[in-house]
Design a protein around this motif. Sequence first.
Motif, PDB file in Angstrom:
ATOM      1  N   PRO A   9      42.164  36.967  33.174  1.00 41.28           N
ATOM      2  CA  PRO A   9      42.267  38.088  32.246  1.00 41.28           C
ATOM      3  C   PRO A   9      41.107  39.061  32.324  1.00 41.28           C
ATOM      4  CG  PRO A   9      41.693  36.081  31.075  1.00 41.28           C
ATOM      5  CD  PRO A   9      42.021  35.684  32.472  1.00 41.28           C
ATOM      6  N   ILE A  10      39.986  38.636  32.865  1.00 40.74           N
ATOM      7  CA  ILE A  10      38.833  39.534  32.977  1.00 40.74           C
ATOM      8  C   ILE A  10      38.744  40.148  34.366  1.00 40.74           C
ATOM      9  CG2 ILE A  10      36.311  39.570  33.054  1.00 40.74           C
ATOM     10  CD1 ILE A  10      37.357  39.730  30.294  1.00 40.74           C
ATOM     11  N   THR A  11      38.771  39.307  35.422  1.00 38.51           N
ATOM     12  CA  THR A  11      38.593  39.835  36.769  1.00 38.51           C
ATOM     13  C   THR A  11      39.865  40.383  37.363  1.00 38.51           C
ATOM     14  OG1 THR A  11      39.004  37.678  37.761  1.00 38.51           O
ATOM     15  CG2 THR A  11      36.723  38.191  37.190  1.00 38.51           C
ATOM     16  N   GLY A  12      41.030  39.883  36.904  1.00 35.97           N
ATOM     17  CA  GLY A  12      42.288  40.364  37.436  1.00 35.97           C
ATOM     18  C   GLY A  12      42.541  39.890  38.846  1.00 35.97           C
ATOM     19  N   GLY A  13      41.854  38.838  39.296  1.00 33.80           N
ATOM     20  CA  GLY A  13      42.016  38.323  40.633  1.00 33.80           C
ATOM     21  C   GLY A  13      43.383  37.737  40.877  1.00 33.80           C
TER      22      GLY A  13
ATOM     23  N   ASN B  54      44.844  49.381  28.057  1.00 33.54           N
ATOM     24  CA  ASN B  54      44.921  49.948  29.414  1.00 33.54           C
ATOM     25  C   ASN B  54      45.882  49.170  30.294  1.00 33.54           C
ATOM     26  OD1 ASN B  54      42.658  52.168  29.714  1.00 33.54           O
ATOM     27  ND2 ASN B  54      41.760  50.510  28.502  1.00 33.54           N
ATOM     28  N   ALA B  55      46.881  48.541  29.688  1.00 34.55           N
ATOM     29  CA  ALA B  55      47.841  47.731  30.446  1.00 34.55           C
ATOM     30  C   ALA B  55      48.604  48.580  31.460  1.00 34.55           C
ATOM     31  CB  ALA B  55      48.815  47.043  29.481  1.00 34.55           C
ATOM     32  N   GLU B  56      48.980  49.804  31.083  1.00 34.26           N
ATOM     33  CA  GLU B  56      49.731  50.660  31.999  1.00 34.26           C
ATOM     34  C   GLU B  56      48.895  51.042  33.212  1.00 34.26           C
ATOM     35  OE1 GLU B  56      52.905  51.430  31.857  1.00 34.26           O
ATOM     36  OE2 GLU B  56      53.079  50.177  30.047  1.00 34.26           O
ATOM     37  N   LEU B  57      47.604  51.287  32.992  1.00 34.70           N
ATOM     38  CA  LEU B  57      46.721  51.613  34.113  1.00 34.70           C
ATOM     39  C   LEU B  57      46.575  50.426  35.051  1.00 34.70           C
ATOM     40  CD1 LEU B  57      44.729  53.537  35.495  1.00 34.70           C
ATOM     41  CD2 LEU B  57      42.955  52.701  33.947  1.00 34.70           C
ATOM     42  N   LEU B  58      46.509  49.222  34.492  1.00 34.74           N
ATOM     43  CA  LEU B  58      46.372  48.018  35.316  1.00 34.74           C
ATOM     44  C   LEU B  58      47.604  47.780  36.177  1.00 34.74           C
ATOM     45  CD1 LEU B  58      44.667  45.616  32.745  1.00 34.74           C
ATOM     46  CD2 LEU B  58      43.703  46.370  34.914  1.00 34.74           C
ATOM     47  N   LYS B  59      48.769  48.222  35.706  1.00 33.63           N
ATOM     48  CA  LYS B  59      49.992  48.052  36.495  1.00 33.63           C
ATOM     49  C   LYS B  59      50.033  48.990  37.693  1.00 33.63           C
ATOM     50  CE  LYS B  59      52.795  46.640  32.501  1.00 33.63           C
ATOM     51  NZ  LYS B  59      53.937  47.019  31.619  1.00 33.63           N
ATOM     52  N   LYS B  60      49.307  50.105  37.597  1.00 34.02           N
ATOM     53  CA  LYS B  60      49.357  51.113  38.656  1.00 34.02           C
ATOM     54  C   LYS B  60      48.188  51.013  39.624  1.00 34.02           C
ATOM     55  CE  LYS B  60      51.595  54.362  35.483  1.00 34.02           C
ATOM     56  NZ  LYS B  60      51.471  55.674  34.774  1.00 34.02           N
ATOM     57  N   VAL B  61      47.022  50.583  39.121  1.00 40.74           N
ATOM     58  CA  VAL B  61      45.808  50.572  39.942  1.00 40.74           C
ATOM     59  C   VAL B  61      45.189  49.178  39.918  1.00 40.74           C
ATOM     60  CG1 VAL B  61      43.542  51.618  40.299  1.00 40.74           C
ATOM     61  CG2 VAL B  61      45.406  52.987  39.341  1.00 40.74           C
ATOM     62  N   ALA B  62      44.797  48.684  41.088  1.00 45.23           N
ATOM     63  CA  ALA B  62      44.094  47.402  41.172  1.00 45.23           C
ATOM     64  C   ALA B  62      42.631  47.624  40.812  1.00 45.23           C
ATOM     65  CB  ALA B  62      44.226  46.816  42.578  1.00 45.23           C
ATOM     66  N   VAL B  63      42.248  47.181  39.618  1.00 48.10           N
ATOM     67  CA  VAL B  63      40.893  47.398  39.141  1.00 48.10           C
ATOM     68  C   VAL B  63      40.423  46.144  38.413  1.00 48.10           C
ATOM     69  CG1 VAL B  63      41.723  48.414  36.979  1.00 48.10           C
ATOM     70  CG2 VAL B  63      39.418  48.926  37.757  1.00 48.10           C
ATOM     71  N   CYS B  64      39.146  45.887  38.500  1.00 42.39           N
ATOM     72  CA  CYS B  64      38.571  44.737  37.809  1.00 42.39           C
ATOM     73  C   CYS B  64      38.666  44.955  36.307  1.00 42.39           C
ATOM     74  CB  CYS B  64      37.116  44.560  38.227  1.00 42.39           C
ATOM     75  SG  CYS B  64      36.332  43.088  37.569  1.00 42.39           S
ATOM     76  N   ARG B  65      39.223  43.986  35.595  1.00 44.96           N
ATOM     77  CA  ARG B  65      39.494  44.171  34.164  1.00 44.96           C
ATOM     78  C   ARG B  65      38.232  44.164  33.316  1.00 44.96           C
ATOM     79  NH1 ARG B  65      45.002  40.513  33.435  1.00 44.96           N
ATOM     80  NH2 ARG B  65      46.008  41.278  35.333  1.00 44.96           N
ATOM     81  N   SER B  66      37.138  43.667  33.848  1.00 48.83           N
ATOM     82  CA  SER B  66      35.904  43.644  33.059  1.00 48.83           C
ATOM     83  C   SER B  66      35.364  45.036  32.791  1.00 48.83           C
ATOM     84  CB  SER B  66      34.841  42.811  33.777  1.00 48.83           C
ATOM     85  OG  SER B  66      34.531  43.373  35.047  1.00 48.83           O
ATOM     86  N   VAL B  67      35.828  46.047  33.544  1.00 47.77           N
ATOM     87  CA  VAL B  67      35.305  47.400  33.352  1.00 47.77           C
ATOM     88  C   VAL B  67      35.725  47.962  31.994  1.00 47.77           C
ATOM     89  CG1 VAL B  67      35.339  47.836  35.837  1.00 47.77           C
ATOM     90  CG2 VAL B  67      37.264  48.583  34.436  1.00 47.77           C
ATOM     91  N   PHE B  68      36.843  47.505  31.444  1.00 48.54           N
ATOM     92  CA  PHE B  68      37.334  48.075  30.191  1.00 48.54           C
ATOM     93  C   PHE B  68      36.482  47.655  28.990  1.00 48.54           C
ATOM     94  CE2 PHE B  68      41.099  47.831  33.006  1.00 48.54           C
ATOM     95  CZ  PHE B  68      41.312  49.199  33.145  1.00 48.54           C
ATOM     96  N   PRO B  69      36.144  46.356  28.834  1.00 46.68           N
ATOM     97  CA  PRO B  69      35.199  46.023  27.756  1.00 46.68           C
ATOM     98  C   PRO B  69      33.836  46.677  27.948  1.00 46.68           C
ATOM     99  CG  PRO B  69      36.357  44.051  28.499  1.00 46.68           C
ATOM    100  CD  PRO B  69      36.686  45.139  29.466  1.00 46.68           C
TER     101      PRO B  69
END
Length: 285
Positions: A16-20, A131-146
């Motif tokens: 849930p944090i790194t999105g790996g 930012n769930a919609e952004l995560l579906k479109k772009v591969a980005v590390c989820r830790s950047v949002f917090p």
Amino acid sequence: MRSPRRASSGRRSRSPITGGRTPRSAARRRADLADCPSNCMLQLTREIKRNHELIWALALKDLQIRYKRSALGFLWSLLNPLLMMVILTIVFSTLMRFSVKDYAVFLLSALLPWTFFSQGLSYAVESIVANAELLKKVAVCRSVFPMAAVLSNLINFLLSLIPLALVLLVLRFPFLLAWVYVPVPLLGLILFTMGCGFFCAAANVFFRDVSHIVQIVLSAWFYFSPVIYSLDLIPKRFRFLFEMNPLAYILNGFRLAIYYGELPSLASAILSVAGGILAMMAGYY
């Protein structure tokens, strides 16, 4: 004769944090972090360095959305602490007659860092889900949002120091040399807020009730922290309960430097930063 390869079943789990996406890489990462706590700091430092432009852009976007179509805009970051100071000063200094000289300065010295923590955590909890919609479109590390949520509120905190300076000038309260110590508790506060934000943001992905629970916990935590009062007012037999609060050492560092013009003990300074580092590593892990 070669043995047939085993077919993989099920979807690969994500962090849930790194999105790996790769279980093997995630397991290797957890093993590295478990082997040496410093690896956690190194991993986080790499992510900040790699995504610093995105973190900054998300933080500015958050501020723009927050004050969009507001007549006063960023001035609210200055007015909010001033209005809270006026209300709390009237209640506790006038009505309840707290015998504290220059209570407005006494209050603001801890209220401003507390506001940064509470707002930073509140925004960080919702950051990944929002930012769930952004995560579906772009591969980005989820830790950047917090991290972006904490950064945007850090900017608010720095702006809120302007009303503090104005109050000091109006009350003719001296700017003390101990202010140079303020970056130490500020560092501990940033790390502590990020750690709590990482943990709650990840938990909120699976349990949406977390965001509501956090608001209740923050309401109780406010009165459990030495913001509107001093720990000296607490009876000694109960004081150890308040000293278990990790924020007590951080807020005390701000108040000692800004209001009393003193430096905390070495143990208190170490605890304020160490508590932030431990919270950050636990939340990020």
